[in-house]
Design an enzyme around this catalytic site. Structure first.
Site, PDB file in Angstrom:
ATOM      1  N   SER A   1       0.854  -1.189   0.000  1.00 49.45           N
ATOM      2  CA  SER A   1       0.000   0.000   0.000  1.00 49.45           C
ATOM      3  C   SER A   1       0.883   1.229   0.000  1.00 49.45           C
ATOM      4  O   SER A   1       1.973   1.223   0.592  1.00 49.45           O
ATOM      5  CB  SER A   1      -0.895   0.013   1.237  1.00 49.45           C
ATOM      6  OG  SER A   1      -1.530   1.273   1.380  1.00 49.45           O
TER       7      SER A   1
ATOM      8  N   LYS B   1       2.620  -2.744   6.309  1.00 46.28           N
ATOM      9  CA  LYS B   1       2.996  -2.618   4.905  1.00 46.28           C
ATOM     10  C   LYS B   1       4.429  -2.094   4.763  1.00 46.28           C
ATOM     11  O   LYS B   1       5.144  -2.460   3.821  1.00 46.28           O
ATOM     12  CB  LYS B   1       2.005  -1.718   4.165  1.00 46.28           C
ATOM     13  CG  LYS B   1       0.619  -2.333   4.014  1.00 46.28           C
ATOM     14  CD  LYS B   1       0.659  -3.666   3.269  1.00 46.28           C
ATOM     15  CE  LYS B   1      -0.727  -4.201   2.971  1.00 46.28           C
ATOM     16  NZ  LYS B   1      -0.695  -5.476   2.220  1.00 46.28           N
TER      17      LYS B   1
END
Length: 245
Positions: free
Chosen positions: A140, A167
């Site tokens: 992301s 992430k």
């Protein structure tokens, strides 16, 4: 025949990535935590005339499930050409750093980081048999440390402690693995599919699932001279396609 495994592929971006890879004549193992939902997804693809696909029950946080999936796929093929680590969770929201329970962090990291590590390590031997192995970790833009320190960034206020940091950790795993495999034909990259309208965000994103999946599939189809160890993000870096870490 080339073979691909996609985790979390019974819906949304993972499902569409399976559809697009099938269009490139791949045989796709559609990883699904829920076998029934996975079977329904495969039935839909079969109805579209895309038959080189089968479901594999795969819960990325469960070592026994990962081992069983590896055994099942290993009985079908000695080579895996593409691994797309797509399965992910956001965790309960909101997630302020000061008060979010550590249990939320553990839940999110279990899927977004440890699950990716576990699946990648389990299938690395099959990937090593490919002439052009590709590993795509779906990340992301919210995992960018650089952008999160830039007040002008459009997503600067979106500070989601467990999810964002998971992430970022996934990105570091990607960098490290790419480095370790740098002298071999592997391409290991992280791909931000963009803020996409899916169940994951209650369909609040402006991006479409086909466009998001196309970004993921593009990294899975990189040529021999393509990059490795990169963070692709058309959303955060429209000019270059490469996001700052």
């Amino acid at each position: 025949m080339k073979y691909a495994l996609i985790t979390g592929a019974n819906k949304s971006i993972g499902f569409e990535a399976a559809r697009q890879l099938l269009g490139h004549s791949y045989y796709v193992f559609l990883g699904s935590r829920d076998l029934t939902r996975g079977q329904q997804a495969v039935a839909q693809l079969h109805a579209e005339g895309l038959t080189q696909v089968e479901v594999v029950q795969l819960e990325v946080t469960d070592s026994a499930s990962v081992s069983a999936a590896r055994q099942t796929i290993g009985q079908k093929t000695a080579v895996l050409d593409v691994l797309i680590n797509n399965a992910g969770v956001s965790g309960a929201l909101p997630q302020p750093a000061a008060i979010t329970d550590v249990a939320v962090f553990k839940e999110v990291y279990d899927t977004n980081v440890f699950g990716v590590v576990q699946v990648t390590q389990a299938f690395l031997d099959l990937l090593e048999q490919s002439a052009a192995p590709r590993i795509v970790n779906v990340t992301s833009g919210l995992g960018s440390l650089t952008l999160h320190t830039d007040p002008s960034w459009k997503y600067y206020p979106v500070k989601v402690a467990a999810y964002n940091s998971s992430k970022a950790a996934l990105n570091m795993f990607t960098i490290t693995l790419a480095y370790e495999l740098r002298d071999r034909p592997f391409k290991v990259n992280a791909v931000d599919p963009g803020y996409t309208a899916t169940d994951f965000n209650h369909h609040s994103g402006p991006g479409t699932v086909p466009d998001a999946a196309a970004r993921v599939v593009k990294a899975a189809l990189l040529p021999a001279d393509g990059p490795t160890g990169q963070f692709f993000s058309d959303d955060n870096a429209p000019a270059t396609g490469i996001s700052p870490w």
